[in-house]
Scaffold this motif. Structure first.
Motif: not given
Lengths: 430, 199
Positions: A268-276
């Motif tokens: 998930f974090q590979k896609h900057e999920f937290c930020y998104r």
């Protein structure tokens, strides 16, 4: 199309030698059973619809019970080669009612049948995710990984459905199942990676429907006739309901998956999920809440339901964010996984980790509109950021204080102008 | 109408699933019923075996009464299955009725459902006649004798096999909406109001 699936090992007593009995799976071994598709219980108590539901459900329940009673090799032949079975299981995952859907007023026999099906479907997926059923009946892990992947016995949407349907009551067992699936077939991590842009697109689509634009979203040319001035405040009620239902399902499903399988967090974090996720929250939630509050309702229960769903979605998004931060940043440090590397390496690692947290929040710091810091404040209310920073500080004395101070300052700023004690009184009336 | 779901979107717009076409499955109930008929025809318990069982286990003086009841069951099966389906299908239907009613005094809800599931809509008078006739026949035999007869069919269906997961403790608990205690006053315009997340 013939697959060697089972290697039954046993000891020959006279020769005291381990022998292998290889079993082959062939389409001809499959029974001609014709599984029917699942349809959800009818919304209204129409006797004809109830009867059709019960008939379908009884067929499926009987067929799954028959399947679960098959010997190991025959079970796998059926699972691999019977397309009607695969469609039946998939239709259940798609259409089985979630408890957070609108309440259904079902007849007792419908509820009983639904429960019976629910258990049988779970046991079928449990058997399908078990490569070693007993010491005598097992599939080589690599072959198992190929079978489940190449035949689409599991895929990412199915895994997400399993988590949301069975994660609450059967979490531990489901965790083992999904861990085994991903361990024996790492291609599922690749599939998850491929799926995440579509998940992010779901958030973008919700924003678009609300007349909002997400950061980082592709600037697609807009059709001339497309209405651009639609907002949650003026859209038809049914459309608003659909958006809230969709948001509620999306947030609950993602959270349920991360809760059962936190190892997915890195992907998930590979896609900057937290930020998104945080950006989406910051933009969509105030707009939707404001629209729900301002609208006039003929039936006040509609308002209560929408409000409950939006509040629930908020909580699930924050909890999902916490799982991600916890898994990606905090847990490795708390488990001392990197302590043996020495203080210099550890310090660099911590800086990188803190950077991850800061970058998750820092995009929000730049937004200084009337809803600024909403996400940070809500997150801090449920999971105090100070506690996480304190844990990091305890883990290493070499932690860069400038960075931790930056995080804490950001949280303080988020609370500026807001009466924190008032919020706490609301939280705890005692 | 299907509810909007995240996984529905993923199925439609990602490349990680097998794209299933469900449009051909509209007649799946009919296909399933015909499969069940086929299974019934392959059953180890046949009408001839039931007749032989009666012949072997009863005195000749009782034969006349019992034969009348057997004919009633066969006639009822003809009404329920449909004469156009041929003698073999009618006899299989008669076996099904005998199995369904051999321990029943009257046609209950479960029996009605079972017959309807197998053959579709049927005349209830035929079911009642078959039930009464089966009950009269069954009263001539012991429980053990009937069990042995019926097991001919059940063994083939594998009812004695071990059921995977029978010892697994399964919970029906599912994720639900959180309980929200705080509801804002409708029409409230204070966008800065803090809404509690502690439900």
């Amino acid at each position: 199309y013939c697959i060697q699936i089972v290697e039954t090992s046993f000891t020959h007593h006279k020769k005291k030698k381990q022998l292998q009995n290889k079993t082959y799976c062939h389409p001809e071994i499959k029974a001609d059973r014709s599984f029917v598709l699942y349809r959800p219980p009818p919304v209204v108590r129409d006797p004809a619809l109830v009867e059709e539901f019960l008939e379908r459900a009884k067929f499926i329940a009987d067929d799954l019970n028959w399947l679960l009673a098959l010997p190991h090799d025959k079970f796998w032949c059926q699972v691999i080669f019977d397309e009607t079975l695969q469609k039946c299981l998939d239709s259940y995952l798609r259409y089985a009612p979630r408890k957070f859907d609108a309440l259904l007023d079902c007849l007792p026999e419908v509820n009983d049948m639904q429960k019976c099906l629910h258990r049988s479907v779970f046991l079928t997926f449990l058997r399908m995710s078990t490569h070693k059923e007993s010491k005598d009946h097992f599939i080589t892990p690599s072959v198992f990984g190929e079978i489940i992947y190449n035949n689409f016995l599991f895929d990412i949407p199915k895994i997400l459905d399993l988590c949301v349907l069975f994660g609450k009551g059967n979490g531990l067992l489901l965790q083992k199942m999904i861990e085994n699936i991903f361990t024996q077939q790492p291609s599922y991590f690749g599939d998850l990676d491929e799926t995440l842009p579509t998940v992010l697109q779901v958030f973008n689509n919700i924003l678009h429907k609300c007349g909002l634009q997400c950061e980082g979203a592709s600037a697609e040319p807009q059709k001339l006739e497309e209405k651009v001035n639609v907002t949650p405040g003026n859209m038809p009620l049914q459309e608003l309901k659909d958006i809230v239902l969709y948001l509620c399902d999306t947030c609950t499903t993602l959270w349920a998956f991360l809760d059962v399988f936190p190892l997915a967090c890195q992907t998930f974090q590979k896609h900057e999920f937290c930020y998104r996720l945080a950006s989406f929250y910051e933009l969509a939630i105030p707009e939707l809440e404001s629209a729900i509050k301002k609208r006039h309702y003929e039936d006040n229960s509609v308002f209560a339901d929408l409000w409950r769903r939006i509040s629930h979605s908020r909580k699930r998004m924050i909890e999902a964010f916490h799982i991600l931060i916890n898994q990606v940043c905090l847990q490795p440090i708390l488990e001392s996984r990197y302590w043996h590397l020495g203080s210099v390496v550890l310090a660099s690692y911590l800086i990188a980790v803190v950077g991850e947290i800061v970058s998750s929040f820092s995009g929000l710091l730049e937004k200084m509109n009337r809803y600024s810091y909403l996400f940070l404040r809500d997150y801090d209310e449920l999971f105090p950021v100070e506690d996480d920073v304190s844990l990091l500080q305890q883990a290493s004395s070499t932690l860069d204080e400038t960075r931790t101070a930056y995080i804490l300052q950001a949280v303080e700023s988020a609370w500026e102008g807001v009466d924190r004690t008032k919020a706490q009184v609301v939280k705890d009336p005692t | 109408m299907a509810l909007p779901r995240l996984t529905g979107t993923l199925r439609s717009f990602s490349n990680v699933t097998k794209h299933e076409d469900y449009s051909e499955e509209l007649a799946d109930l009919r296909t399933k019923r015909s499969k069940l008929h086929e299974q019934l025809l392959k059953s180890d318990l046949t009408w001839k075996k039931i007749i032989k069982f009666v012949d072997d286990n009863l005195d000749k003086k009782e034969h006349q009464t019992v034969n009348g009841d057997l004919k009633t069951i066969l006639q009822a099966a003809k009404q329920i299955v449909g004469a156009e389906n041929g003698q073999e299908a009618i006899e299989s239907g008669a076996v099904f009725l005998f199995k369904t009613f051999h321990r029943k005094e009257c046609v209950g809800h479960d029996e009605t459902k079972a017959i309807k599931q197998m053959f579709g809509p049927f005349p209830s008078s035929s079911a009642t006649a078959a039930c009464n006739a089966t009950y009269r026949i069954a009263s001539h035999f012991t429980e053990e004798q009937l069990t042995a007869l019926i097991q001919m069919a059940e063994e083939q269906n594998g009812d004695n096999r071990v059921f995977f997961g029978k010892n697994i403790v399964f919970s029906f608990d599912m994720h639900d909406l959180d309980h929200s205690e705080e509801l804002p006053v409708n029409g409230e315009a204070d966008a800065q109001k803090i809404i509690s997340l502690d439900y």
